[in-house]
Scaffold this active site. Structure first.
Site, short mmCIF file in Angstrom:
data_model
loop_
_atom_site.label_atom_id
_atom_site.label_comp_id
_atom_site.label_asym_id
_atom_site.label_seq_id
_atom_site.Cartn_x
_atom_site.Cartn_y
_atom_site.Cartn_z
N ASP A 1 -37.95 34.79 8.11
CA ASP A 1 -37.01 35.89 7.79
C ASP A 1 -37.71 37.11 7.11
OD1 ASP A 1 -34.41 36.30 8.27
OD2 ASP A 1 -33.56 35.52 6.45
N SER B 1 -39.90 35.99 3.93
CA SER B 1 -39.27 37.23 3.13
C SER B 1 -40.41 38.08 2.95
CB SER B 1 -38.33 36.75 2.07
OG SER B 1 -37.74 37.96 1.57
N HIS C 1 -30.40 33.78 4.35
CA HIS C 1 -31.80 34.20 4.01
C HIS C 1 -32.45 32.88 3.05
CE1 HIS C 1 -35.06 36.67 3.38
NE2 HIS C 1 -35.01 36.65 2.01
#
Length: 434
Positions: A301, A278, A356
């Site tokens: 991600d 992330s 996620h």
């Protein structure tokens, strides 16, 4: 902001609001177990040939120093000392504070759900490896901290890597701390030293909590400043490992039984990679741009918003984007595509049925009901998703670090060749967006 890089913020709010009544607190216990039974939950151990040890390192007790959890191959022990997954209650309190929810209730909820889990590694176990270890610097997501990706870090260590999972001090972690000198009154108060993790009696913990975006504040300005600091912290952690490897004496200000001198000449410093999730994925790209000692990067991600467009053509190393099916959107993917190159390998795959939170450890620590309710689990089995992520990562690292391992057995995954993978992305891009 929660949907664009947040890790545990949304989880904290949902659990708190949903569990405020006594009836729901009871139901929460049932949901936490899911339909598989609570005894099946836990962070999976590494599948490689090495036992895994871990220890914490804090160099320079100030906020400008380096703080990370180290995972490494270790000697096997009959009764390994498994550290707590969440190191102390202050991390739960940090979540409560920035979500503006009651600390005491939140603490009980989080402790009930997650307080009993352990890291799948042996605390301060003696280092052991038959060969020099490649090095990975790992960067956590927004609202996370150094221990929340132990399934990934322990797997890498079990396969022979030394992994430093950095705890960032840019106010993007839910909580972290450094150490400061005690005041004279604190020195006189003998009870103060009980709360300190320092090996020095003159130091005491100073906690830093997540910094929310202020009203009217430009988000890019904040996140861009943070991603630059995060990259610098990854580079500093690498510098510390290089000093340790060269035999330069280093002082760990934390209480630890680990003998850091055993790591002298243990690392293959020609084989260094950056991995992150992330906000940590963006940190990987920033770090690659800043320091060519990183030979390649794996962005899980990735949240691309914090990065300057101008850095994309300056990144010269191979990058592997491993995405979830449910998190990505056209604008974010189009920024990843700006890193496409005809001469440098840039790969992208998407794991079907993932969300996620399929990358952090949370996905293993709840049953199916609450896991899917809180979007900690996708439709795919968590272990299958993690295996695909780890195996594809290992294959990519072997290819671009020049490792002599058997990770090339998973080379097909790099190109998305598996029923649970999509080559590239599931997101439809307009040509104008590209």
């Amino acid at each position: 902001m929660f949907s664009h890089g947040g890790l545990v913020q949304l989880l904290a709010k949902r659990i708190y609001n949903w569990a405020r009544t006594d009836h729901r607190r009871y139901t929460l216990g049932l949901f936490a177990m899911g339909n598989t039974g609570s005894n099946h939950r836990g962070i999976p151990q590494g599948k490689g040939p090495n036992a895994v040890g871990c220890t914490d390192f804090m160099m320079d007790h100030t906020a400008q120093g380096s703080f990370f959890r180290l995972y490494y191959p270790c000697q096997e022990t009959a009764k390994p000392d498994r550290p707590d997954w969440v190191p102390c209650v202050a991390y739960f309190n940090g979540l409560a504070d920035f979500m503006k929810i009651n600390r005491s209730l939140s603490e009980r909820i989080f402790n009930y759900l997650f307080g009993s889990f352990k890291i799948p590694a042996s605390l301060d176990a003696p280092f052991k490896s038959n060969e020099k270890c490649p090095v990975v610097i790992f960067s956590h997501g927004l609202g996370a901290f150094r221990t929340l990706y132990s399934a990934i870090c322990a797997e890498l260590a079990s396969q022979g890597f030394i992994v430093a999972s950095v705890e960032h001090r840019d106010e993007s972690a839910s909580a972290t701390y450094y150490l400061r000198e005690k005041t004279e009154s604190e020195k006189a108060d003998k009870t103060v030293s009980i709360t300190s993790t320092s090996a020095q009696d003159t130091l005491i913990e100073e906690w830093m909590y997540y910094r929310n975006l202020q009203h009217g504040e430009n988000e890019f300005t904040l996140r861009n400043k943070q991603v630059k600091q995060r990259a610098d912290e990854c580079i500093l952690a690498l510098d510390k490992l290089m000093e340790i490897n060269s035999g330069i004496p280093v002082q760990n200000v934390l209480k630890s039984k680990f003998d850091w001198t055993t790591l002298e000449n243990s690392m293959d410093l020609c084989r260094i990679a950056a991995v992150g999730h992330s906000f940590g994925g963006a940190t990987v790209i920033e770090a690659l741009c800043k320091d060519v000692k990183f030979k390649c990067g794996v962005a899980l991600d990735a949240w691309m918003f914090p990065l300057d467009d101008e850095i994309f053509p300056r990144v010269k190393q191979p990058i592997f984007f491993i995405n979830s099916e449910k998190f990505q959107w056209a604008g974010n993917i189009s920024r990843m595509k700006k890193l496409d190159s005809a001469v440098i390998q840039r790969k992208m795959i998407t794991i079907r049925g993932t969300v996620h939170q399929s990358f952090p450890d949370f996905t293993f620590l709840t049953g199916n009901w609450i896991g899917k309710l809180m979007k900690l689990k996708g439709e795919i089995d968590s272990q299958i998703a993690m295996d695909l992520c780890n195996q594809a990562t290992l294959a990519f690292l072997q290819r671009h670090l020049g490792l002599h391992k058997n990770f090339d057995q998973w080379d097909a995954l790099i190109d998305g060749q598996d029923p649970n993978l999509i080559q590239g992305t599931n997101v439809t891009l307009l040509q104008s967006a590209i």
